[in-house]
Design an enzyme around this catalytic site. Structure first.
Site, PDB file in Angstrom:
ATOM      1  N   LEU A 222     -10.651 -19.966 -19.644  1.00 56.62           N
ATOM      2  CA  LEU A 222     -10.033 -20.348 -18.379  1.00 56.62           C
ATOM      3  C   LEU A 222      -8.554 -20.660 -18.592  1.00 56.62           C
ATOM      4  O   LEU A 222      -8.195 -21.458 -19.453  1.00 56.62           O
ATOM      5  CB  LEU A 222     -10.738 -21.579 -17.809  1.00 56.62           C
ATOM      6  CG  LEU A 222     -10.215 -22.063 -16.455  1.00 56.62           C
ATOM      7  CD1 LEU A 222     -10.549 -21.064 -15.351  1.00 56.62           C
ATOM      8  CD2 LEU A 222     -10.778 -23.440 -16.132  1.00 56.62           C
ATOM      9  N   HIS A 223      -7.703 -20.023 -17.792  1.00 61.37           N
ATOM     10  CA  HIS A 223      -6.267 -20.258 -17.921  1.00 61.37           C
ATOM     11  C   HIS A 223      -5.591 -20.179 -16.559  1.00 61.37           C
ATOM     12  O   HIS A 223      -5.937 -19.364 -15.708  1.00 61.37           O
ATOM     13  CB  HIS A 223      -5.621 -19.277 -18.899  1.00 61.37           C
ATOM     14  CG  HIS A 223      -5.912 -17.843 -18.613  1.00 61.37           C
ATOM     15  ND1 HIS A 223      -7.083 -17.222 -18.991  1.00 61.37           N
ATOM     16  CD2 HIS A 223      -5.190 -16.893 -17.968  1.00 61.37           C
ATOM     17  CE1 HIS A 223      -7.068 -15.965 -18.607  1.00 61.37           C
ATOM     18  NE2 HIS A 223      -5.938 -15.736 -17.971  1.00 61.37           N
ATOM     19  N   LEU A 224      -4.606 -21.032 -16.391  1.00 60.57           N
ATOM     20  CA  LEU A 224      -3.823 -21.134 -15.159  1.00 60.57           C
ATOM     21  C   LEU A 224      -2.476 -20.440 -15.376  1.00 60.57           C
ATOM     22  O   LEU A 224      -1.802 -20.670 -16.380  1.00 60.57           O
ATOM     23  CB  LEU A 224      -3.598 -22.609 -14.824  1.00 60.57           C
ATOM     24  CG  LEU A 224      -2.651 -22.930 -13.664  1.00 60.57           C
ATOM     25  CD1 LEU A 224      -3.294 -22.556 -12.337  1.00 60.57           C
ATOM     26  CD2 LEU A 224      -2.276 -24.416 -13.684  1.00 60.57           C
TER      27      LEU A 224
ATOM     28  N   ASP B 138      -4.226 -10.919 -21.112  1.00 64.95           N
ATOM     29  CA  ASP B 138      -3.525 -12.104 -20.668  1.00 64.95           C
ATOM     30  C   ASP B 138      -2.838 -12.639 -21.836  1.00 64.95           C
ATOM     31  O   ASP B 138      -3.043 -12.385 -22.724  1.00 64.95           O
ATOM     32  CB  ASP B 138      -4.460 -13.148 -20.219  1.00 64.95           C
ATOM     33  CG  ASP B 138      -4.361 -13.487 -18.823  1.00 64.95           C
ATOM     34  OD1 ASP B 138      -3.987 -12.842 -18.133  1.00 64.95           O
ATOM     35  OD2 ASP B 138      -4.661 -14.357 -18.338  1.00 64.95           O
TER      36      ASP B 138
END
Length: 764
Positions: free
Chosen positions: A660-662, A538
């Protein structure tokens, strides 16, 4: 007796007898890092330690002070030094523990007097705490306890007091205690305190008044909670000013040389040398698998030689039970002919599960010649390792993988409760499956040594790469960044969601992870499998660290060495300012390094302990809503620049990178980095969870629903607008560049799709 003990006391013949035992009374508020300090020292030190924790003293549950005293006394009688892991904030609370001292026992105090904001932030955000002190109630408890704090004094009966008011000073204290051998002692005195009269830290009440939602208390104060640096540091305020100490975990050769020159006692220096990262491995396929010894020895020496330059100060050790072992003799002779460094690779006779306790050889990683089912039994090394490690190894293995293909490996972090961890210091087991030439065993190859040699070569490659990934992970955890790790690529060189083509081949081939190992993943842990397609390595699965291994009853994940990039960026954005679009107390925003569309950004949570969507609970709702709000703000900005775009905001059910990533991604998918089926399906199947749905599920159920079924990533390619099927990605890309069909009704509801209204009006 219920306590945590790591027994590293065995010494080769001729070494000194044990010196005085030490009782270290840890003093600090909840969240100050007492348990973390104990854990790191117990792992690094060769002195035998017992941790006495009142939160777990009663068979894993909270107990009494009297139980702690009784267990501490018993541990001292057994020859262990002791950590008293309680808050011990006032003189009365610690008085009886001080009395444990005597002619053969020194009593020390280590005061973790960190800022109130740090303690509160850690306490309210942590989950699964031993004493259940977490969430909103933690802030008030920490405040109340700190107001009663009394700093220790030597006249209470302490022989040594070390006061730490910064993370740097905590690191110095860790370095001091972690290099202590069984016979080593520390100078007496008071070290490090800058304000002896301080009782209540300034600003704590003012700070608490600001914390309306304790979930956000001190959001950037806890980034270095688990940082354990291996750099040489001075002991703060020590009377032996200028004397240097070295953490034995992953010191470089130059550090070892400096340690041998500067440390006060020779036995401490020896401890530094004895703690270099070491992999002990058996000959993978020459016993039950009946592989030709000559061919096997050639491959072992060839692969060892190939990896020599990658090892740094790490070591490889080939182990066999028999003194007359043919494979040991052949390998030793051939390694000598190739002039392979005998300090980095050597052979050893002994039981691989008792190398330290019986042979004095300290190995933090051992390899297991496993069966394809990854189960105990079958005799030989496999049965021995599963038996020595206890049930926790089988559980940890099953959480990661259900089976193993020949030529591959799976890295399994050992829980600290495992006897193999406690008694031998083994932090990881790497299961490896070699080629089989035995007709009575599965996967028989007949006499096909062309295929067999290829598999065995792959096997050792997977094994050694797995070991190097462990070493790299531990080095990064101990330094807090990748900046000092040899020639390893920088964090930002490693990040991108789903595009691993710089390291592995394109297409739908399995992308090998965790050091190049392919295996079948348990349905409980899909996130550890091959690249899920979008979590761009990511811009991207371990205390292994112990620090990277997580088992909470439902999920276990080991993050590969490259998968920490987003975590480092979120925790230390100041080091990556050129790559960051926005920084707030709660989030960091950056472009995906390998975008899968014209506009593709990531909104990272700046919160410890939130590795992925599976970790999100009710107490994180405000943070998830804040991430959505920031994503929407950037969506509006992009739409002002280009009104033709459509956007989705969402999370991958099982991301490839930690933290955690959006995702905020435009729906044109016009990108050269969109290369394979997994890339596409990770954004266009139920694997991609819309942010609005995640928020709603957390509100109603306390957590999000995960759609991490492998079949989602291997589904046929379908247009995200008209849902037509296409045989390959080039055909799909050609189609979507011209497709003007309306988006599916589900996406047009509940705000899942963001766009300028005129776009919707013009759709068919």
């Amino acid at each position: 007796m219920d306590m945590d003990i790591i027994d590293n006391s065995s010494k080769p013949e001729g070494e000194e007898e044990k010196g005085k035992a030490i009782v270290v009374i840890l003093i600090g508020a909840p969240g100050s890092g007492k348990s973390t300090f104990c854990e790191h020292v117990m792992r690094a030190s060769t002195r035998p330690w017992a941790r006495i924790c009142q939160d777990t003293i009663n068979k894993g549950k909270a107990g009494t002070k009297q139980q702690c005293l009784m267990n501490a006394t018993s541990a001292l009688k057994e020859g262990n030094s002791v950590f008293i892991d309680r808050c011990n904030l006032d003189r009365e609370q610690r008085a009886e523990f001080v009395k444990l001292g005597g002619p053969q026992v020194d009593v020390h105090a280590v005061v973790l007097d960190l800022p109130a904001q740090v303690c509160i932030s850690r306490s309210v955000k942590r989950t699964g705490h031993e004493g259940n002190l977490q969430g909103g109630k933690a802030a008030a408890v920490v405040n109340r306890m700190l107001q009663k704090k009394e700093l220790p004094k030597l006249n209470e009966g302490f022989s040594r007091i070390t006061c730490c008011q910064t993370e740097r000073e905590v690191q110095a204290a860790f370095n001091t205690y972690s290099v202590l051998g069984p016979s080593d002692m520390l100078p007496h005195g008071f070290f490090g305190q800058k304000n002896p009269d301080a009782k209540v830290q300034l600003g704590i009440l003012k700070f608490l008044k600001k914390v309306e939602d304790p979930t956000y208390a001190g959001s950037d104060a806890n980034r270095d909670q688990h940082s354990v640096s291996t750099q040489i540091t001075e002991e703060i305020g020590s009377s032996s000013k200028g004397q240097e100490t070295v953490s034995p975990l992953l010191g470089t050769a130059s550090n070892e040389l400096r340690a041998s020159e500067n440390l006060a006692t020779s036995s401490v220096a020896q401890n530094v040398f004895s703690n270099v990262p070491t992999l002990a491995f058996p000959s993978i396929s020459t016993a039950d698998f009946q592989f030709n010894h000559e061919k096997a020895s050639d491959i072992i020496v060839e692969k060892v030689e190939e990896f020599m330059n990658k090892l740094g100060n790490a070591r490889l050790v080939l182990v066999d039970l028999s003194k007359g072992s043919k494979i040991l003799s052949l390998v030793k002779s051939k390694a000598a002919q190739k002039i392979i460094d005998s300090e980095k690779f050597f052979t050893f006779v002994g039981d691989i599960t008792r190398l330290f306790s019986e042979g004095g050889l300290r190995c933090n990683v051992i390899a297991n010649a496993a069966n394809w089912r990854l189960k105990p039994g079958g005799g030989g090394v496999n049965a021995s390792i599963f038996s020595a490690a206890g049930p926790s190894l089988e559980f940890a293995t099953n959480e990661l993988a259900k089976s193993l293909l020949p030529g591959n490996a799976v890295v399994v972090p050992l829980p600290s409760t495992s006897p193999l961890y406690r008694k031998e210091g083994v932090s990881h087991v790497i299961h490896v499956l070699g080629p089989n030439m035995n007709p009575s065993r599965p996967n028989w190859l007949g006499n096909d040594y062309v295929k067999g040699c290829k598999i065995l070569s792959d096997c050792y490659t997977a094994l050694f790469e797995g070991f190097l990934s462990i070493v790299t992970n531990q080095a990064r955890l101990s330094t807090g960044s990748s900046e000092n790790i040899g020639s390893e690529p920088s964090v930002l060189q490693n990040y991108s969601e789903g595009d691993l083509t710089k390291q592995f081949s394109d297409g739908d081939q399995k992308i090998k992870r965790n050091g190049g190992h392919e295996y079948e993943i348990s349905k409980k842990c899909k996130g550890s499998k091959d690249d899920v397609g979008a979590d761009t390595i990511d811009s991207m699965p371990g205390k292994v660290n112990a620090n990277d291994h997580k088992i909470d009853g439902s999920r276990s994940k080991t993050w590969g060495s490259w998968a920490h990039a987003l975590y480092h960026i979120a925790m230390h954005p100041e080091k990556h300012k050129d790559d960051i679009l926005e920084i707030t107390d709660d989030v960091v925003v950056l472009n995906d390094h390998y975008p899968k569309a014209q506009r593709h950004i990531l909104v990272l949570a700046r919160c410890e302990g939130l590795d992925c969507l599976a970790d999100v609970r009710q107490e994180h709702l405000q943070l998830v809503m804040a991430m959505h709000a920031v994503g929407m703000k950037w969506t509006e900005k992009f739409l002002r620049d280009d009104t033709s775009l459509f956007f989705r905001l969402g999370y991958h059910s099982a991301p490839s990178m930690r933290q955690l990533h959006l995702h905020v991604i435009s729906q044109d998918f016009n990108s050269k980095h969109l290369k394979n089926k997994k890339h596409w399906n990770s954004f266009n199947t139920a694997f991609f969870r819309d942010s609005v749905d995640v928020i709603e599920e957390i509100k109603n159920h306390g957590k999000a629903t995960l759609k991490d079924d492998d079949s989602l990533l291997s589904m046929e390619l379908r247009c995200h607008r008209c849902r037509s099927a296409h045989p390959n990605l080039p055909r799909l890309k050609s189609h979507i560049s011209n497709c003007s069909a309306s988006f599916p009704p589900a996406l047009l509801q509940n705000g899942r799709l963001s766009f300028v209204q005129s776009n919707r009006d013009s759709e068919p």
